[in-house]
Design a protein around this motif. Structure first.
Motif, PDB file in Angstrom:
ATOM      1  N   ARG A   1      62.798  41.328  20.729  1.00  0.00           N
ATOM      2  CA  ARG A   1      61.781  42.373  20.642  1.00  0.00           C
ATOM      3  C   ARG A   1      62.351  43.717  21.090  1.00  0.00           C
ATOM      4  N   LEU A   2      63.119  43.723  22.167  1.00  0.00           N
ATOM      5  CA  LEU A   2      63.712  44.974  22.659  1.00  0.00           C
ATOM      6  C   LEU A   2      64.680  45.550  21.631  1.00  0.00           C
ATOM      7  N   ARG A   3      65.475  44.681  21.006  1.00  0.00           N
ATOM      8  CA  ARG A   3      66.429  45.163  20.011  1.00  0.00           C
ATOM      9  C   ARG A   3      65.729  45.659  18.756  1.00  0.00           C
ATOM     10  N   SER A   4      64.666  44.960  18.367  1.00  0.00           N
ATOM     11  CA  SER A   4      63.958  45.368  17.155  1.00  0.00           C
ATOM     12  C   SER A   4      63.291  46.726  17.337  1.00  0.00           C
ATOM     13  N   GLU A   5      62.873  47.032  18.559  1.00  0.00           N
ATOM     14  CA  GLU A   5      62.222  48.319  18.808  1.00  0.00           C
ATOM     15  C   GLU A   5      63.193  49.488  18.699  1.00  0.00           C
ATOM     16  N   MET A   6      64.484  49.181  18.649  1.00  0.00           N
ATOM     17  CA  MET A   6      65.486  50.251  18.511  1.00  0.00           C
ATOM     18  C   MET A   6      65.889  50.474  17.057  1.00  0.00           C
TER      19      MET A   6
ATOM     20  N   ALA B   1      61.235  52.448  10.511  1.00  0.00           N
ATOM     21  CA  ALA B   1      59.944  52.197  11.163  1.00  0.00           C
ATOM     22  C   ALA B   1      59.224  51.000  10.552  1.00  0.00           C
TER      23      ALA B   1
ATOM     24  N   ARG C   1      61.011  47.862  11.596  1.00  0.00           N
ATOM     25  CA  ARG C   1      60.751  47.640  13.026  1.00  0.00           C
ATOM     26  C   ARG C   1      59.375  47.031  13.235  1.00  0.00           C
ATOM     27  N   GLU C   2      58.393  47.525  12.529  1.00  0.00           N
ATOM     28  CA  GLU C   2      57.025  47.014  12.662  1.00  0.00           C
ATOM     29  C   GLU C   2      56.949  45.552  12.232  1.00  0.00           C
TER      30      GLU C   2
ATOM     31  N   TYR D   1      59.430  43.311  12.272  1.00  0.00           N
ATOM     32  CA  TYR D   1      60.111  42.477  13.269  1.00  0.00           C
ATOM     33  C   TYR D   1      59.227  42.258  14.493  1.00  0.00           C
ATOM     34  N   VAL D   2      58.605  43.323  14.965  1.00  0.00           N
ATOM     35  CA  VAL D   2      57.755  43.227  16.155  1.00  0.00           C
ATOM     36  C   VAL D   2      56.568  42.309  15.880  1.00  0.00           C
TER      37      VAL D   2
END
Length: 204
Positions: free
Chosen positions: A67-72, A76, A79-80, A82-83
């Motif tokens: 989750r931390l890596r996907s937020e980087m 956009a 990223r959404e 993945y989260v």
């Protein structure tokens, strides 16, 4: 009478005080055996709980890292996605662990916009396979949204894996709502239809 009462209480409370080992020798031996059984059951459950706590920690750690890596991610939209996938994975993990711990997880029934739920599923599979939807403009019904989403996700995954595509059709008929998931796979032998509903059972 005391032994029978303790046996009934045991189902609801494994931590109840042990039976007093008194009276005639047969009574004392029965009480001693009952207390030993209760201790073994309690020890087994406590060991399982320790194991599940360790598994929970080990599985949640990589999910948190992902989750931390996907937020980087710079994209956009990616990223959404993945989260959202990681959030769903965390919910499934928590639900499975609660079930294994013996906790009754009963998602409350609420009015669900079925069309919106199916549209979001189709969006989730964008770029992962051919998933289409035929549905009315709006349709609501009482349901458990997380459980329904999980069931449909399993069906769509199987359709893409074994049948190349997933065609979702939503319709209301005779006071019921029907969701069909069609694919181009070989299908199942009618004799096996009941078996596929057994937990963790998979056919060739």
């Amino acid at each position: 009478v005391e032994l029978a009462s303790a046996a009934r209480r045991l189902a609801g409370d494994l931590r109840q005080p042990p039976l007093p080992e008194r009276g005639p020798i047969e009574t004392r031996e029965a009480a001693r055996a009952f207390n030993a059984m209760q201790a073994r059951i309690r020890a087994g459950i406590e060991e399982r709980e320790r194991f599940l706590a360790a598994v929970s920690h080990d599985l949640k750690t990589p999910v948190t890292r992902l989750r931390l890596r996907s937020e980087m991610l710079a994209d956009a939209e990616l990223r959404e996605r993945y989260v959202a996938d990681l959030g769903e994975m965390q919910q499934l993990l928590d639900g499975a662990l609660d079930y294994l711990r013996g906790k009754a997880v009963d998602e409350p029934v609420q009015v669900v916009d079925i069309v919106a739920l199916l549209e979001s599923l189709v969006d989730d599979y964008a770029g992962l396979g051919e998933v289409t939807l035929h549905a009315p403009d709006a349709l609501q019904c009482p349901a458990r949204p997380r459980a329904l989403r999980r069931a449909l996700t399993n069906l769509i995954d199987n359709a893409l894996k074994y049948g190349r595509r997933a065609g979702l059709t939503l319709r209301a008929r005779a006071g019921r709502i029907e969701i069909a998931v069609d694919d181009e796979g070989p299908g199942l032998d009618p004799a096996d239809l009941d078996r596929v509903f057994e937990p963790f059972h998979r056919l060739e």
